[in-house]
Design a protein around this motif. Structure first.
Motif, mmCIF file in Angstrom:
data_model
loop_
_atom_site.group_PDB
_atom_site.id
_atom_site.type_symbol
_atom_site.label_atom_id
_atom_site.label_comp_id
_atom_site.label_asym_id
_atom_site.label_seq_id
_atom_site.Cartn_x
_atom_site.Cartn_y
_atom_site.Cartn_z
ATOM 1 N N SER A 315 0.824 -1.202 0.000
ATOM 2 C CA SER A 315 0.000 0.000 0.000
ATOM 3 C C SER A 315 0.859 1.254 0.000
ATOM 4 O O SER A 315 0.567 2.223 -0.711
ATOM 5 C CB SER A 315 -0.934 -0.002 1.213
ATOM 6 N N VAL A 316 1.933 1.263 0.773
ATOM 7 C CA VAL A 316 2.837 2.413 0.798
ATOM 8 C C VAL A 316 3.445 2.649 -0.579
ATOM 9 O O VAL A 316 3.507 3.777 -1.075
ATOM 10 C CB VAL A 316 3.943 2.210 1.854
ATOM 11 N N VAL A 317 3.900 1.566 -1.236
ATOM 12 C CA VAL A 317 4.493 1.699 -2.566
ATOM 13 C C VAL A 317 3.469 2.209 -3.575
ATOM 14 O O VAL A 317 3.767 3.080 -4.405
ATOM 15 C CB VAL A 317 5.087 0.358 -3.028
ATOM 16 N N ALA A 318 2.251 1.685 -3.518
ATOM 17 C CA ALA A 318 1.207 2.140 -4.436
ATOM 18 C C ALA A 318 0.917 3.624 -4.244
ATOM 19 O O ALA A 318 0.676 4.357 -5.212
ATOM 20 C CB ALA A 318 -0.067 1.318 -4.230
ATOM 21 N N ASP A 319 0.954 4.093 -3.003
ATOM 22 C CA ASP A 319 0.697 5.497 -2.738
ATOM 23 C C ASP A 319 1.849 6.392 -3.193
ATOM 24 O O ASP A 319 1.636 7.588 -3.443
ATOM 25 C CB ASP A 319 0.452 5.705 -1.240
ATOM 26 N N LEU A 320 3.048 5.844 -3.273
ATOM 27 C CA LEU A 320 4.197 6.631 -3.724
ATOM 28 C C LEU A 320 4.168 6.888 -5.226
ATOM 29 O O LEU A 320 4.802 7.831 -5.710
ATOM 30 C CB LEU A 320 5.505 5.906 -3.372
ATOM 31 N N ALA A 321 3.446 6.064 -5.983
ATOM 32 C CA ALA A 321 3.480 6.134 -7.447
ATOM 33 C C ALA A 321 2.694 7.334 -7.961
ATOM 34 O O ALA A 321 1.609 7.631 -7.467
ATOM 35 C CB ALA A 321 2.914 4.856 -8.050
ATOM 36 N N PRO A 322 3.219 8.035 -8.980
ATOM 37 C CA PRO A 322 2.446 9.101 -9.633
ATOM 38 C C PRO A 322 1.332 8.512 -10.480
ATOM 39 O O PRO A 322 1.286 7.293 -10.695
ATOM 40 C CB PRO A 322 3.500 9.811 -10.488
ATOM 41 N N PRO A 323 0.411 9.343 -10.968
ATOM 42 C CA PRO A 323 -0.729 8.833 -11.751
ATOM 43 C C PRO A 323 -0.273 7.998 -12.946
ATOM 44 O O PRO A 323 0.620 8.396 -13.697
ATOM 45 C CB PRO A 323 -1.447 10.102 -12.221
ATOM 46 N N GLY A 324 -0.875 6.821 -13.117
ATOM 47 C CA GLY A 324 -0.597 5.967 -14.256
ATOM 48 C C GLY A 324 0.694 5.192 -14.171
ATOM 49 O O GLY A 324 1.032 4.452 -15.102
ATOM 50 N N ALA A 325 1.438 5.317 -13.068
ATOM 51 C CA ALA A 325 2.741 4.651 -12.952
ATOM 52 C C ALA A 325 2.723 3.524 -11.932
ATOM 53 O O ALA A 325 3.779 3.034 -11.540
ATOM 54 C CB ALA A 325 3.825 5.666 -12.586
ATOM 55 N N GLY A 326 1.535 3.114 -11.502
ATOM 56 C CA GLY A 326 1.471 2.058 -10.502
ATOM 57 C C GLY A 326 2.123 0.771 -10.960
ATOM 58 O O GLY A 326 2.809 0.101 -10.186
#
Length: 410
Positions: A315-326
């Protein structure tokens, strides 16, 4: 949870039913082909090394080819390689199939995790990823019993069972998941003025990557070394299947506890440090365990730690990603498992051979303590700095609203 999330959860539980074969790959190589522990460890390490480009390719294919196509391709490729291992008549063939398995093994993960990141609100992502982990554990309950039963008859049947569940899972998701949509290309991003995502330049992600690699190394040592440890303590290697079943039951039973307000209110770094401490306690118990019930107690502790860490970390990693870069962020972070899967067979067999069972598990427990301290002293400050200056890093943060890129498959 959205319907798509429940589909992924159900499919992972089904796929997990036959997915304990890898725990016995080193044993199969040693028993069926007379290979030394070092050679068996190198074959498993080759599998792990192949998962590194697999994870990166999975993220790239998901961005360009489509998430559903990537998921189905990975599952079918895994099934073909598993059947090859089961039918292998020589060490060379088994090693080649293990390498092919590694190349297909991680294609699934980036698109499935990114679908959840883009479908679920930020406040519910920890719960969603915990559900995915619980699904793996639920499937693992049956998988451990299958491993304990089929493993006593012939270890090759474990790989056949794994291949069948991969194919069923691929068919289910091909029918049930939404169709792939065209994803933005690099040219589209340039035309829209969207800065390209560069995961490896994000210090917060790099900190999570280092921590995640060490955590994955601990988890893979359990997978690779527990059957060998039981064998050295005078038990059947297949008894590891019973302990893996106990681990799965622990993770499933822990889900209501993980939803308690007192735990959900904990900051991510505090929860991750707590999970690492529980993991260290369980692995230290393995070093001292004289009986199977004692091994069971250690299993419960490290399983609780793993349940706490997995949902929070992704979840932390997903929140770090900018839009469309998950896809790309999760693929980059997921390389940690490829590195760990490469290193663990070698380090586990060498430590067992040269230092013994107790030293192996005490060393892993010590690494868990270092991880708990590092989470509080190093990783958390870097993430906090990114929260304070999000635009300077060009990414979203855990405290910012979730954003979804145009063209993302729901």
């Amino acid at each position: 949870m959205p319907r798509t999330v429940w589909l992924l959860v159900a499919a992972r539980a089904l796929n997990r039913l036959g997915a304990f074969s890898l725990s016995f790959l080193t044993v199969l190589i040693s028993d069926d082909f007379g290979a030394s522990p070092t050679t068996a460890g190198l074959v498993s390490a080759g599998f792990g090394l192949a998962t590194i480009p697999s994870r990166l390719v999975g993220g790239r294919l998901a961005s360009r080819l489509g998430r559903r196509r990537t998921i189905v391709t990975g599952l079918v490729g895994c099934a073909a390689a598993q059947l090859g291992i089961a039918a292998a008549g020589s060490l060379a063939m088994a090693a080649c199939c293990a390498l092919l398995l590694g190349l297909a093994f991680e294609l699934y993960e980036p698109p499935s995790q990114a679908i959840i990141a883009d479908t679920v609100p930020a406040a519910e992502r920890v719960h969603a990823y915990s559900l995915l982990n619980a699904a793996l554990a639920a499937g693992g309950i049956g998988a451990g019993l299958i491993a304990a039963g089929l493993g006593r008859y012939d270890l090759r049947w474990l790989f056949v069972a794994d291949a069948l569940t991969c194919l069923i899972c691929a068919l289910t998701l091909r029918i049930a998941l939404p169709a792939d949509h065209r994803r933005p290309t690099a040219a589209d991003e340039a035309r829209l003025g969207t800065p390209p995502a560069r995961p490896w330049r994000d210090r917060a992600l790099l900190a999570m990557f280092v921590s995640g690699t060490a955590f994955a190394l601990l988890a893979m040592h359990v997978v690779m070394a527990l059957p060998l440890t039981l064998d050295r303590r005078g038990y059947a290697a297949a008894d590891a299947g019973l302990l893996f079943t106990a681990s799965a039951l622990t993770v499933v039973a822990a889900q209501p506890v993980l939803r308690l307000r007192r735990l959900t209110a904990l900051p991510a770094h505090t929860a991750l440090a707590l999970g690492h401490l529980l993991l260290a306690a369980g692995l230290a118990g393995y070093a001292l365990a004289p009986t199977l019930p004692a091994f069971l107690v250690g299993t419960v502790f490290w399983s609780l730690g793993e349940a706490v860490v997995l949902g929070r970390a992704i979840s932390v990693v997903a929140d770090l990603a900018p839009p469309g870069a998950g896809d790309r962020y999760l693929a980059a972070y997921g390389i940690s498992w490829g590195i760990a899967t490469t290193a663990a067979p070698v380090t586990a067999t060498q430590l067992l051979e040269h230092t013994g069972v107790a030293a192996l598990w005490l060393a892993m427990a010590g690494l868990g303590l270092v991880l708990a301290a590092g989470q509080l002293l190093v990783v958390e400050p870097l993430i906090a700095r990114k929260v304070d200056h999000p635009l300077g890093h060009g990414a979203a943060t855990a405290d910012l609203p979730a954003r979804t890129a145009p063209g993302v498959t729901g």
